[in-house]
Design an enzyme around this catalytic site. Structure first.
Site: not given
Ligand code: AP5
Ligand code: ZN
Length: 214
Positions: A13, A88, A123, A156, A167
């Site tokens: 996203k 969400r 990431r 992160r 998650r």
């Protein structure tokens, strides 16, 4: 153009939001980035959000809805926006309707859980801009540095594998029901719904989005 980017953590996203922002000149509204900025600034909101986020759970609907409403009311959103990570939950989507915030396009990014777990481990992000990289699939020009500012990239806090799995569970339980929610909205003529294969390379997904939205 008012767009919702819907998809699991790590589905792409934020990556595609950067592309669409440039293409359509509309701002990215990433609730995750807003919360991380609040944590960094040490605000009351940040204090409330930190623990919840580190556990991979969702921040309360009330808090998030207030945050987004305020953001959408700002001048730069007059011609549209990209919602990244919001709504969400069903109550968040209902709140949009209640406040008469119309949506033109909802895009679902389809990616398998195992692909996601692998992606998250590589990431790297540039917190100030929201730019996202991957050590293998989307590397920065200079290792560990943001392409535009040369500043350090970071990992992160919620990208540890066990948190990513939590998650993903939260996504399947609380967010995935929004897929049929918006499919119904599209059938009723209230928006357009598109599903894209998020496992294709970054540029191919961008190309597909450009074609869908043009
Ligand atoms: P948030 O920041 O929204 O995280 P998320 O939804 O879990 O999504 P991510 O940012 O992890 O993934 P992404 O889809 O943006 O993928 P990206 O482009 O980075 O939320 C964080 C937390 O905040 C939540 O857990 C919650 O606690 C709270 N929160 C936020 N919004 C909330 C709300 N509305 N209500 C309640 N709580 C809320 O890509 C991932 C990686 O893959 C990158 O390394 C990238 O380079 C790579 N990549 C991207 N596309 C491709 C591709 N096509 N091929 C290969 N690699 C790719
Ligand atoms: Zn993101």
């Amino acid at each position: 153009m008012r767009i919702i980017l819907l998809g699991a953590p790590g589905a792409g996203k934020g990556t595609q939001a950067q592309f669409l922002m440039g293409k359509f000149g509309i701002p990215q509204i990433s609730t995750g980035d807003m919360l991380r900025a609040a944590i960094k600034a040490g605000t009351e909101l940040g204090l409330q959000a930190k623990q919840v986020m580190d556990e991979g759970k969702l921040v309360s609907d009330e808090l998030i809805i207030g945050l987004v409403k305020e953001r959408i009311a700002q001048d730069d959103c007059a011609n549209g926006f990209l919602l990244d990570g919001f709504p969400r939950t069903i109550p968040q989507a209902d709140a949009m309707k209640e406040h008469n915030i119309a949506i033109d396009h909802v895009i679902e990014f389809d990616v398998d859980d195992e692909v996601i777990v692998e992606r998250m481990s590589g990431r790297r992000v540039h917190p100030a801009s929201g730019r996202v990289y991957h050590v293998k699939y989307n590397p920065p020009q200079q290792e560990g540095k943001d392409d535009q500012t040369g500043e350090e990239l970071v990992i992160r806090d919620d990208d540890r594998e066990d948190t990513v799995r939590k998650r993903l569970n939260v996504y399947h339980e609380q967010t995935e029901p929004l897929v049929s929610y918006y499919q119904k909205e599209a059938e009723a003529g209230n928006c357009q719904f598109h599903k894209v294969d998020g496992t294709k390379p970054v540029e191919q997904v961008s190309q597909e989005l450009a074609e869908l939205l043009d």
